[in-house]
Design a protein around this motif. Structure first.
Motif, PDB file in Angstrom:
ATOM      1  N   LYS A 105      30.463  48.956  25.198  1.00  0.00           N
ATOM      2  CA  LYS A 105      31.410  47.995  25.145  1.00  0.00           C
ATOM      3  C   LYS A 105      32.132  47.813  23.848  1.00  0.00           C
ATOM      4  O   LYS A 105      33.383  47.617  23.776  1.00  0.00           O
ATOM      5  CB  LYS A 105      30.805  46.502  25.345  1.00  0.00           C
ATOM      6  CG  LYS A 105      30.287  46.383  26.943  1.00  0.00           C
ATOM      7  CD  LYS A 105      29.540  45.033  27.151  1.00  0.00           C
ATOM      8  CE  LYS A 105      28.663  45.234  28.506  1.00  0.00           C
ATOM      9  NZ  LYS A 105      27.955  43.729  28.789  1.00  0.00           N
ATOM     10  N   ALA A 106      31.309  47.886  22.734  1.00  0.00           N
ATOM     11  CA  ALA A 106      31.983  47.894  21.462  1.00  0.00           C
ATOM     12  C   ALA A 106      32.814  48.957  21.261  1.00  0.00           C
ATOM     13  O   ALA A 106      33.854  48.818  20.631  1.00  0.00           O
ATOM     14  CB  ALA A 106      30.906  47.657  20.443  1.00  0.00           C
ATOM     15  N   ILE A 107      32.347  50.193  21.571  1.00  0.00           N
ATOM     16  CA  ILE A 107      33.120  51.403  21.350  1.00  0.00           C
ATOM     17  C   ILE A 107      34.443  51.350  22.502  1.00  0.00           C
ATOM     18  O   ILE A 107      35.337  51.800  21.778  1.00  0.00           O
ATOM     19  CB  ILE A 107      32.145  52.593  21.886  1.00  0.00           C
ATOM     20  CG1 ILE A 107      31.176  52.915  20.675  1.00  0.00           C
ATOM     21  CG2 ILE A 107      33.157  53.773  21.966  1.00  0.00           C
ATOM     22  CD1 ILE A 107      30.303  53.976  21.162  1.00  0.00           C
ATOM     23  N   LEU A 108      34.428  50.934  23.465  1.00  0.00           N
ATOM     24  CA  LEU A 108      35.528  50.862  24.089  1.00  0.00           C
ATOM     25  C   LEU A 108      36.534  49.905  23.695  1.00  0.00           C
ATOM     26  O   LEU A 108      37.724  50.136  23.543  1.00  0.00           O
ATOM     27  CB  LEU A 108      35.123  50.116  25.564  1.00  0.00           C
ATOM     28  CG  LEU A 108      36.156  49.998  26.762  1.00  0.00           C
ATOM     29  CD1 LEU A 108      36.990  51.015  26.949  1.00  0.00           C
ATOM     30  CD2 LEU A 108      35.643  49.206  27.879  1.00  0.00           C
ATOM     31  N   TYR A 109      36.136  48.504  23.360  1.00  0.00           N
ATOM     32  CA  TYR A 109      36.914  47.617  22.579  1.00  0.00           C
ATOM     33  C   TYR A 109      37.585  48.222  21.433  1.00  0.00           C
ATOM     34  O   TYR A 109      39.006  48.357  21.169  1.00  0.00           O
ATOM     35  CB  TYR A 109      36.312  46.495  22.249  1.00  0.00           C
ATOM     36  CG  TYR A 109      36.924  45.450  21.481  1.00  0.00           C
ATOM     37  CD1 TYR A 109      38.044  44.815  22.140  1.00  0.00           C
ATOM     38  CD2 TYR A 109      36.641  45.195  20.257  1.00  0.00           C
ATOM     39  CE1 TYR A 109      38.738  43.921  21.164  1.00  0.00           C
ATOM     40  CE2 TYR A 109      37.268  44.250  19.355  1.00  0.00           C
ATOM     41  CZ  TYR A 109      38.398  43.638  20.013  1.00  0.00           C
ATOM     42  OH  TYR A 109      39.180  42.911  19.132  1.00  0.00           O
ATOM     43  N   LEU A 110      36.923  48.673  20.349  1.00  0.00           N
ATOM     44  CA  LEU A 110      37.177  49.059  19.253  1.00  0.00           C
ATOM     45  C   LEU A 110      38.259  50.531  19.121  1.00  0.00           C
ATOM     46  O   LEU A 110      39.275  50.389  18.812  1.00  0.00           O
ATOM     47  CB  LEU A 110      36.363  49.824  18.244  1.00  0.00           C
ATOM     48  CG  LEU A 110      35.114  48.328  17.705  1.00  0.00           C
ATOM     49  CD1 LEU A 110      34.142  49.035  16.854  1.00  0.00           C
ATOM     50  CD2 LEU A 110      36.230  47.542  17.001  1.00  0.00           C
ATOM     51  N   MET A 111      37.872  51.291  19.987  1.00  0.00           N
ATOM     52  CA  MET A 111      38.705  52.743  20.292  1.00  0.00           C
ATOM     53  C   MET A 111      39.990  52.207  20.894  1.00  0.00           C
ATOM     54  O   MET A 111      40.897  52.912  20.697  1.00  0.00           O
ATOM     55  CB  MET A 111      37.788  53.656  20.645  1.00  0.00           C
ATOM     56  CG  MET A 111      36.867  54.184  19.964  1.00  0.00           C
ATOM     57  SD  MET A 111      36.127  55.990  19.975  1.00  0.00           S
ATOM     58  CE  MET A 111      37.363  56.866  19.694  1.00  0.00           C
ATOM     59  N   SER A 112      39.761  51.715  22.059  1.00  0.00           N
ATOM     60  CA  SER A 112      41.239  51.343  22.894  1.00  0.00           C
ATOM     61  C   SER A 112      42.044  50.735  22.151  1.00  0.00           C
ATOM     62  O   SER A 112      43.326  50.794  22.171  1.00  0.00           O
ATOM     63  CB  SER A 112      40.756  50.685  24.330  1.00  0.00           C
ATOM     64  OG  SER A 112      40.187  49.445  23.967  1.00  0.00           O
ATOM     65  N   CYS A 113      41.554  49.711  21.119  1.00  0.00           N
ATOM     66  CA  CYS A 113      42.479  48.862  20.425  1.00  0.00           C
ATOM     67  C   CYS A 113      43.210  49.664  19.434  1.00  0.00           C
ATOM     68  O   CYS A 113      44.330  49.711  19.142  1.00  0.00           O
ATOM     69  CB  CYS A 113      41.675  47.659  19.512  1.00  0.00           C
ATOM     70  SG  CYS A 113      41.078  46.358  20.617  1.00  0.00           S
ATOM     71  N   ASN A 114      42.585  50.744  18.758  1.00  0.00           N
ATOM     72  CA  ASN A 114      42.968  51.549  17.784  1.00  0.00           C
ATOM     73  C   ASN A 114      43.905  52.707  18.212  1.00  0.00           C
ATOM     74  O   ASN A 114      44.836  52.929  17.755  1.00  0.00           O
ATOM     75  CB  ASN A 114      41.983  52.351  17.038  1.00  0.00           C
ATOM     76  CG  ASN A 114      41.108  51.433  15.887  1.00  0.00           C
ATOM     77  OD1 ASN A 114      41.774  51.139  14.994  1.00  0.00           O
ATOM     78  ND2 ASN A 114      39.766  51.009  16.299  1.00  0.00           N
ATOM     79  N   VAL A 115      43.735  52.959  19.475  1.00  0.00           N
ATOM     80  CA  VAL A 115      44.809  53.997  20.349  1.00  0.00           C
ATOM     81  C   VAL A 115      45.891  53.060  20.510  1.00  0.00           C
ATOM     82  O   VAL A 115      47.061  53.788  20.375  1.00  0.00           O
ATOM     83  CB  VAL A 115      44.057  54.302  21.596  1.00  0.00           C
ATOM     84  CG1 VAL A 115      44.932  54.850  22.496  1.00  0.00           C
ATOM     85  CG2 VAL A 115      42.891  55.425  21.603  1.00  0.00           C
ATOM     86  N   GLY A 116      45.753  51.928  21.023  1.00  0.00           N
ATOM     87  CA  GLY A 116      46.963  50.815  20.967  1.00  0.00           C
ATOM     88  C   GLY A 116      47.767  50.847  19.699  1.00  0.00           C
ATOM     89  O   GLY A 116      48.938  50.865  19.866  1.00  0.00           O
ATOM     90  N   GLU A 117      47.128  50.688  18.489  1.00  0.00           N
ATOM     91  CA  GLU A 117      47.429  50.522  17.253  1.00  0.00           C
ATOM     92  C   GLU A 117      48.490  52.098  16.923  1.00  0.00           C
ATOM     93  O   GLU A 117      49.298  51.986  16.430  1.00  0.00           O
ATOM     94  CB  GLU A 117      46.790  50.248  16.227  1.00  0.00           C
ATOM     95  CG  GLU A 117      46.141  48.862  16.345  1.00  0.00           C
ATOM     96  CD  GLU A 117      45.155  48.524  15.361  1.00  0.00           C
ATOM     97  OE1 GLU A 117      45.089  49.072  14.287  1.00  0.00           O
ATOM     98  OE2 GLU A 117      44.361  47.536  15.588  1.00  0.00           O
ATOM     99  N   VAL A 118      47.720  52.983  17.077  1.00  0.00           N
ATOM    100  CA  VAL A 118      48.399  54.365  16.850  1.00  0.00           C
ATOM    101  C   VAL A 118      49.686  54.705  17.593  1.00  0.00           C
ATOM    102  O   VAL A 118      50.464  55.155  17.203  1.00  0.00           O
ATOM    103  CB  VAL A 118      47.085  55.368  16.921  1.00  0.00           C
ATOM    104  CG1 VAL A 118      48.024  56.815  16.965  1.00  0.00           C
ATOM    105  CG2 VAL A 118      46.260  55.252  15.834  1.00  0.00           C
ATOM    106  N   LEU A 119      49.406  54.452  18.874  1.00  0.00           N
ATOM    107  CA  LEU A 119      50.578  54.632  19.900  1.00  0.00           C
ATOM    108  C   LEU A 119      51.781  53.659  19.312  1.00  0.00           C
ATOM    109  O   LEU A 119      52.873  54.332  19.608  1.00  0.00           O
ATOM    110  CB  LEU A 119      49.972  54.325  21.115  1.00  0.00           C
ATOM    111  CG  LEU A 119      51.153  54.419  22.444  1.00  0.00           C
ATOM    112  CD1 LEU A 119      51.838  55.957  22.062  1.00  0.00           C
ATOM    113  CD2 LEU A 119      50.603  53.937  23.821  1.00  0.00           C
ATOM    114  N   THR A 120      51.596  52.523  19.264  1.00  0.00           N
ATOM    115  CA  THR A 120      52.580  51.591  18.941  1.00  0.00           C
ATOM    116  C   THR A 120      53.340  52.053  17.570  1.00  0.00           C
ATOM    117  O   THR A 120      54.634  52.243  17.486  1.00  0.00           O
ATOM    118  CB  THR A 120      51.999  50.064  18.381  1.00  0.00           C
ATOM    119  OG1 THR A 120      51.497  49.488  19.736  1.00  0.00           O
ATOM    120  CG2 THR A 120      53.174  49.101  18.119  1.00  0.00           C
TER     121      THR A 120
END
Length: 285
Positions: free
Chosen positions: A76-91
């Protein structure tokens, strides 16, 4: 020993319990040798990977349960952290490629400071999920990205980025500074910044369950998680205080602009819930 080897030949993880000297070879051969702490001989304990202090087999079942909880919480922690970082990079990438104004480094650092600490830590102490012992064993080849975690990271990160870019575009067309392009751009960037930060806090609730719905009675049972989200939200929104706006290069938003930000967060939850519903209909658990 032959029985242990037979299970291992069928790609099974074998736990062997024993208390006598004659059990030592099979305890050593098993993937997890469990010696008896009370009645076990020193030879059997020495050959074991772990010792069962109370000689109660129910303790082994509880250990498996807790082990599954730990693995699940790390996922869960990996899913949260990495999806958030993907969102930041994509933005940032899309804003750069489209020639838009991009977020300031201090803004991105603030988002990471607020969202990557308390919420992620709180996900690591989530209670045991209902039915966790009904799940099939993970298998030797499983890892923290198995079970749909990798695909969830990708699509949820993309979704987060799209919603932030959408909030930025809304910011260019709503608010009190429509007739002042410079101030309007400032509002739009502020909306993108706050959306990117607050949407991750909404997304933390999505991450509590990989495939199951968050609309259940145990969603708010973790008081540490609830407190972490509340504190992070207050810290994130504090950039709108008059003495903080210059520090973070943001503008003060009106209620309509705040409503757009909150709607983006709610959409993050609803769309992920819809995807989870489809996944469950396809048999994923």
């Amino acid at each position: 020993v032959r029985i242990v080897k037979a299970w291992q030949a069928n790609d099974k993880i074998v736990a062997m319990t024993g208390d006598g000297v004659n059990d030592a070879p099979s305890l050593k051969q098993a993937d997890i040798g469990i010696g008896m702490g009370i009645t076990g001989t020193e030879v059997s304990k020495g050959a074991s990977d772990m010792v069962l202090a109370d000689d109660n087999f129910a303790t082994i079942v509880e250990a498996v349960k807790q082990g599954r909880k730990v693995f699940s919480n790390i996922q869960k922690a990996i899913l949260y952290l990495m999806s958030c970082n993907v969102g930041e990079v994509l933005t940032v990438f899309m804003m750069t490629m489209l020639g838009w104004d991009i977020l300031e480094p201090v803004q991105l650092l603030w988002i990471n400071l607020v969202t990557d600490t308390l919420p992620a830590i709180a996900l690591g102490v989530e209670p045991v999920e209902d039915g966790i012992m009904d799940r099939k064993p993970r298998g030797k080849k499983s890892n923290f990205f198995s079970g749909g975690v990798a695909s969830s990271i990708i699509y949820q990160g993309i979704l987060e980025g799209v919603l932030v870019l959408g909030a930025y575009q809304f910011g260019l067309h709503v608010g009190p500074h429509i007739n002042n392009p410079q101030l309007q751009h400032g509002d739009a960037l502020t909306m993108a910044f706050l959306t990117l930060g607050l949407i991750q806090l909404f997304h933390a609730f999505n991450s509590k369950y990989i495939h199951q719905s968050i609309f259940r009675k145990h969603t708010f049972s973790n008081k540490w998680f609830n407190g972490a989200i509340l504190i992070a939200a207050v810290i994130m929104a504090s950039v709108e205080l008059p003495f903080m706006t210059k520090l973070f290069d943001v503008t003060e938003l009106d209620p309509i602009q705040w409503l757009v930000i909150l709607c983006a967060g709610v959409l993050m939850i609803l769309i992920v819930e819809l995807v989870k519903l489809v996944q469950r209909s396809m048999g994923k658990r």
